[in-house]
Scaffold this motif. Structure first.
Motif: not given
Length: 859
Positions: A72, A76, A101, A153, A156, A158, A192, A311
């Motif tokens: 994962r 990501r 995803r 997208t 991720e 949060s 999402e 991120n």
């Protein structure tokens, strides 16, 4: 040439090596961990380096690699770095195991025809031709029509799990609009939903614009359902009826009211009727949606905002680690997703400290341009439709912090019939007018409703759980009307006064931010006003355990009053002494009591018998209280004698003739000092002196003159009789104590004084527990029952919310009584609960004592 990072399960190494060789033979460099990491290399470092350096990623998907924890993060990172991700399916994977995803990523199916699938994949990677449009486009038989902006997208989401669940739930009930000011992440949340909603087997994503039409959305629906371009609207709705379809109408605010918007509304209603789930994102709800649902996303929680900063830094390729700066950057960006993105983007060109400073100042041209796009443009649209009064109302309400009530909005907007308190010439007259206003106000509700409706229509104000709130970014972008600060202060001063009189401190807690804002404004404009507000909030802050806030505020007030009249400085020093006295209850007891004494003595430099007999006596009374408390730490006898001397000095000017109730209050305090002195000398004599002082106080603290003060002194008298019972005539004095507590409870009722009522019930329980030790066996059980009943009654009002420390004490007492009754399990439960709250309130010694008692009982 594309350099691929190949992500796979270790158990697929052999299969992956074969694919790797074919890719290399086709001229596509590919990095595979088990072939490119040599013995002795740092595994994690090499993987991170390869991820950063690659041009694209290839995910080898099998039942063994689906949703693996170690894979994962690799996927990501590739998506966050905005790199192309290819997927090769080498074995069928159960639907429930597919990574959600990857719903919108086309893949090559090598599970049925390996050679054909691999050839198509190599051609797509080399850019020779795309994957066969007829091939599956998603991994779960999920079909997406339309285009979701990859920016929605690639990072991720949060801190929005609860929002996602809420929107998904609303979608099942009706057409749902996600509404809010610009940049809150409405489209991101919608994306999402499309990625994660397990109900759906497909989605249509239509982006509205100032020129788009509902017919364009209908064309996407024809494409999704594989209908000819000539298919009628009815044909489309029939086809939709047999599917589990989500339809997203994004950027709805760009469609102005009129024919185009009405067409969109009709399509949304028809689609919902046909069984589709329709999700609309925008700043303004479309009129005409049948039984529509609304969701208003808020700014990110602090932890989520920090995570988004980190991120986004990775997604933008920011070279420095943003983790140490995440908290400050997120705070400066008001925890607003779009502004965080804007700020992180600037880090490509500027140092992090510069970007944070510009955000904190909100002055740079770039920041102002961002705010204009997110907020001010919408304000201009609102003014066009609702008039300049709507913007004026927004700026006035922007003075509030932490939300506001309907009534508060009316006062701050000046929509109250009669004279406005802010028109009064003096502070005392203005505050008096506000108190009258709160008691007898009539609002112009029609105008107030019009203002609030306009602000809510444009998502500047949201209503939740009985309160209105404004996004902090809106406040920063639009500004505040300085003329509203005076009525804001007046209202919250009067509100604090009312809660103080009712002892409803838990009810005032929700207004903490408004009280702080009013105090800060007053401190900068008029220190005297800050002093009066601080005095109104003293018991509230103590009740909520905010002793340091109380001290800090009073220190700032005393500093601001340095050039003011003596009586104000003395008042502030007296209040500062009270603040230190309360802080002494939780930390540095001796030091803070000495500071309280010093503050009172400083006040007495101005409060002399010649200058102000009443204030002099008041401060002497307070000084006596501080000495009495200090006696519990050091020089017990000496400080109690100093306390008694101060009380007696106060009684020279607090006489029955000049101030009967204050005289009674000091007699009550004098009695407490004598009761404490009885513990170290002349026990019986000092207890009799204490009882005499209490009884003298009760000559003036009568039920008619002062029912609550009468109850307080009866409560104290009960404590003195309980103490005297340990010296003489035990049973009789305990019964006198019970009589005093029961007299107190005639006026210390749960309605009139809930916390004092609870305290007296707690004390009554203590006496019944004592009496159980001296009566015969039958009375023992009955008195222990009465004790536990009194404790239970106290705990109805001594709650973790209303009085956490007192709650702990009563739980401890109840545990003791239950142990004496033979209910050890009940006792342990009470002691454990008490220990929790003692520790939360930093009462470590009490918590440790209970911990030891629990250990002994369990042994």
């Amino acid at each position: 040439m594309t350099h691929l990072f190949v992500s796979h399960a270790t158990t697929d190494d052999l299969v992956v090596s074969t694919r790797h060789d074919r890719l290399e033979a086709a001229g596509i460099p590919a990095w595979v961990d088990h072939e490119d990491i040599l013995p002795g290399m740092d595994w994690e470092t090499e993987i991170q380096t390869a991820l950063t350096a690659c041009n694209a990623g290839l995910y080898i998907l099998s039942p063994r690699s689906a949703n693996r924890n170690e894979i994962r993060p690799e996927l990501r990172t590739i998506l966050a770095l905005d790199k192309r991700l290819y997927v090769a399916l080498i074995e069928p994977v159960p639907r429930e195991q597919f990574p959600y995803r990857l719903r919108t990523i086309q893949y090559a199916d090598l599970s049925k025809d390996f050679e054909a699938g691999l050839s198509a994949l190599i051609a797509a990677i080399k850019g020779e031709r795309p994957l066969d449009p007829a091939a599956p486009t998603t991994l779960t038989e999920f079909h997406l029509t339309g285009s979701i902006d990859p920016r929605l997208t690639r990072i991720e989401m949060s801190g929005r799990d609860a929002d996602l669940a809420r929107v998904t739930g609303l979608l099942s009930q009706g057409v749902t609009s996600v509404l809010g000011v610009g940049g809150l992440g409405k489209s991101r949340l919608a994306a999402e939903v499309v990625l994660k909603d397990e109900w759906a087997d497909g989605a249509v994503w239509h982006v509205c614009s100032e020129f788009s039409t509902a017919e364009e959305a209908l064309a996407l629906l024809r494409e999704h359902c594989a209908l000819p371009v000539t298919a009628s609207r009815r044909d489309v709705l029939v086809a939709v009826h047999g599917r589990k379809l989500i339809v997203v109408l994004d950027n709805a605010e760009s469609v102005e009211p009129g024919t185009r918007q009405a067409d969109y509304v009709k399509l949304a209603n028809d689609l919902h009727q046909a069984g589709a789930r329709v999700l609309i994102t925008g700043r303004v709800e479309w009129a005409g949606i049948v039984m529509g649902r609304e969701f208003h996303p808020q700014t990110l929680e602090r932890d989520a905002a920090r995570e988004v900063v980190v991120n986004m830094g990775k997604a933008f390729g920011i070279e420095i680690d943003l983790t140490p700066h995440a908290e400050r950057l997120a705070t400066a960006a008001k925890q607003h997703p779009r502004l965080i993105e804007f700020a992180v983007g600037k880090l490509k060109r500027f140092p992090v400290e510069k970007v944070i400073r510009e955000l904190e100042a909100f002055k740079s041209a770039d920041v102002q341009a961002a705010l204009d796009g997110m907020i001010r443009q919408t304000v201009r649209q609102m003014v066009e439709q609702h008039g300049a009064e709507s913007e004026t109302a927004l700026k006035r309400l922007n003075t509030c912090r932490g939300g506001f009530t309907y009534f508060a909005a009316g006062v701050i907007l000046g929509l109250v019939e009669g004279a406005q308190p802010s028109d009064q010439p003096t502070l005392s007259q203005r505050l008096g007018a506000m108190l009258d206003l709160l008691a007898n106000a009539t609002l112009d509700e029609d105008t107030l409703d019009e203002r609030l409706n306009a602000l809510q229509t444009w998502q500047f104000v949201t209503f939740r759980e009985g309160r209105y709130s404004i996004n902090p970014l809106v406040v920063a972008a639009v500004g505040e009307d300085e003329s509203a600060r005076q009525p804001h202060y007046d209202y919250y001063f009067a509100l604090a006064r009312g809660h103080r009189e009712r002892q409803d401190y838990a009810g005032l807690d929700v207004e903490s931010d408004n009280l702080t804002a009013a105090f800060e404004w007053a401190l900068n404009k008029d220190a005297e006003s800050a002093l009066w507000l601080a005095n109104e909030c003293d018991n509230f802050l103590v009740n909520r355990g905010r002793f340091r806030q109380y001290i800090y505020g009073m220190l700032r007030v005393t500093a601001a009053l340095v050039n003011h009249p003596d009586e104000l400085r003395a008042n502030a020093q007296n209040s500062l002494g009270i603040a230190y006295l309360n802080l002494a209850g939780v930390e540095d007891r001796a030091g803070n009591l000495r500071r309280a004494i010093a503050a009172y003595e400083d006040a007495l430099k101005y409060r002399t018998p010649a200058a102000a007999q009443y204030d002099y006596a008041m401060t002497q009374n307070n000084l006596g209280t501080a000495y009495a408390n200090l006696a519990g730490v050091e020089d017990r006898a000496g400080n109690l004698r100093r306390a008694i001397a101060a009380f007696e000095e106060a009684l020279k000017y607090r006489t029955p003739a000049t101030a009967p109730l204050d005289y009674a209050a000091t007699q009550n305090n004098l009695a407490v000092a004598y009761r404490n002195l009885s513990e170290i000398e002349d026990r019986a004599g000092n207890l009799h002196r204490a009882i005499a002082a209490y009884e003298e106080a009760l000559n003036y603290r009568t039920p008619a003159a002062a029912p609550l003060a009468y109850a307080m002194t009866q409560n104290n008298l009960g404590a003195a009789y309980r103490n005297l019972a340990a010296v003489e005539d035990r049973a009789e004095n305990l019964r006198r104590a019970i009589a005093a507590y029961e007299a107190a409870l005639q006026f210390y009722t749960s309605d009139a004084a809930p916390l004092a009522y609870a305290t007296t019930q707690n004390n009554l329980g203590l006496v019944y527990a004592d009496l159980a030790q001296v009566e015969d066996a039958e009375d023992r059980a009955e008195n222990l029952y009465r004790a536990t009943s009194a404790y239970d009654e106290a705990l109805k009002y001594r709650t973790p919310t209303s009085a956490p420390l007192d709650y702990a004490r009563t739980q401890g007492n109840l545990g003791n009584a239950l142990e004496d009754s033979g209910d050890l399990a009940g006792a342990l439960a009470c002691w454990r609960e008490a220990e929790i709250y003692y520790r939360r309130m930093d009462m470590i010694a009490d918590a440790d004592m209970l911990r030891d008692a629990i250990a002994d009982a369990e042994a």
